[in-house]
Motif scaffolding. Sequence first.
Motif, PDB file in Angstrom:
ATOM      1  N   PRO A  38       0.793  -1.239   0.000  1.00 57.43           N
ATOM      2  CA  PRO A  38       0.000   0.000   0.000  1.00 57.43           C
ATOM      3  C   PRO A  38       0.823   1.286   0.000  1.00 57.43           C
ATOM      4  N   THR A  42       5.245   2.567   6.131  1.00 54.18           N
ATOM      5  CA  THR A  42       4.148   1.952   6.887  1.00 54.18           C
ATOM      6  C   THR A  42       4.676   0.652   7.500  1.00 54.18           C
ATOM      7  N   PRO A  43       4.092   0.231   8.630  1.00 52.56           N
ATOM      8  CA  PRO A  43       4.743  -0.841   9.392  1.00 52.56           C
ATOM      9  C   PRO A  43       4.720  -2.211   8.737  1.00 52.56           C
ATOM     10  N   VAL A  44       3.535  -2.660   8.279  1.00 53.20           N
ATOM     11  CA  VAL A  44       3.455  -4.019   7.724  1.00 53.20           C
ATOM     12  C   VAL A  44       4.333  -4.113   6.470  1.00 53.20           C
ATOM     13  N   CYS A  45       4.253  -3.089   5.623  1.00 51.87           N
ATOM     14  CA  CYS A  45       5.064  -3.078   4.386  1.00 51.87           C
ATOM     15  C   CYS A  45       6.546  -3.137   4.710  1.00 51.87           C
ATOM     16  N   ARG A 122      -2.336  -5.539  -1.331  1.00 49.14           N
ATOM     17  CA  ARG A 122      -1.162  -6.439  -1.387  1.00 49.14           C
ATOM     18  C   ARG A 122      -1.391  -7.503  -2.454  1.00 49.14           C
ATOM     19  N   ALA A 141      -4.615  -4.796   3.360  1.00 47.41           N
ATOM     20  CA  ALA A 141      -3.498  -3.989   3.865  1.00 47.41           C
ATOM     21  C   ALA A 141      -3.042  -4.426   5.255  1.00 47.41           C
TER      22      ALA A 141
HETATM   23  C1  BEZ Z   1       1.064  -1.157   6.684  1.00 43.81           C
HETATM   24  O1  BEZ Z   1       1.899  -1.492   5.855  1.00 43.81           O
HETATM   25  O2  BEZ Z   1       1.302  -1.267   7.883  1.00 43.81           O
HETATM   26  C2  BEZ Z   1      -0.265  -0.638   6.263  1.00 43.81           C
HETATM   27  C3  BEZ Z   1      -0.406   0.087   5.101  1.00 43.81           C
HETATM   28  C4  BEZ Z   1      -1.634   0.607   4.753  1.00 43.81           C
HETATM   29  C5  BEZ Z   1      -2.736   0.365   5.555  1.00 43.81           C
HETATM   30  C6  BEZ Z   1      -2.588  -0.413   6.705  1.00 43.81           C
HETATM   31  C7  BEZ Z   1      -1.355  -0.908   7.068  1.00 43.81           C
END
Ligand code: BEZ
Length: 211
Positions: A38, A42-45, A122, A141
């Motif tokens: 996304p 950003t944390p998950v990415c 994703r 996301a």
């Molecule tokens: C993430 O990468 O943490 C993330 C990106 C967009 C929306 C929610 C989480």
Amino acid sequence: MAIRLGDEAPDFSADTTQGPVNFHQWLGDSWGVLFSHPADFTPVCTTELGAVANLSAEFAKRDVKTIALSVDSIDDHNGWIPDINETQNTAVDFPLIADPERKVAALYDMIHPNALDNLTVRSVFVIGPDKKVKLTLTYPASTGRNFDEILRVIDSLQLTANHSVATPVNWTDGDDCIVVPALSNEEATEKFPKGFTAVKPYLRITPQPNK
Ligand code: BEZ
């Protein structure tokens, strides 16, 4: 238009953190994984791109090139990569596509407006050396993908392409495989020197051929 298994992966030219790329040329004769995330910073990415970098040797072993994409700019990508390297203890060695005009995202249907406003979800596309799409995945996301699973699927795809076997439920490398239905028993006898067991006429098990 959605991209389906067996379709030719749409070609494109784009700027990346490793310079301009023509996708098909860049793939050459290799397998490829094109995956969108996304947004930068950003944390998950951050964890996902770090995981892909840490699996770099595993992808290389399978002759797979990886390339990431988001709608952020090259400057953002280049600003973010040191954070990924620092926090995930890695060195990002694959290109990140900058797609601020969302051209590639549109081509691959990576924006799902009812899920995420104007950002790519994703998406994952595994592409074979014939440039055909072999796998598609779409994750939300909030859920980081499992790149070990993507390697597992690539192993299965390569076994099918090279050895005419399919892989059963929850298969992992080294487990028994399944003789593809397209092969007759006579052909299977010739092809699999280790033999096969016909549990049913349609369910024929053979040791993993490349072990
Ligand atoms: C993430 O990468 O943490 C993330 C990106 C967009 C929306 C929610 C989480």
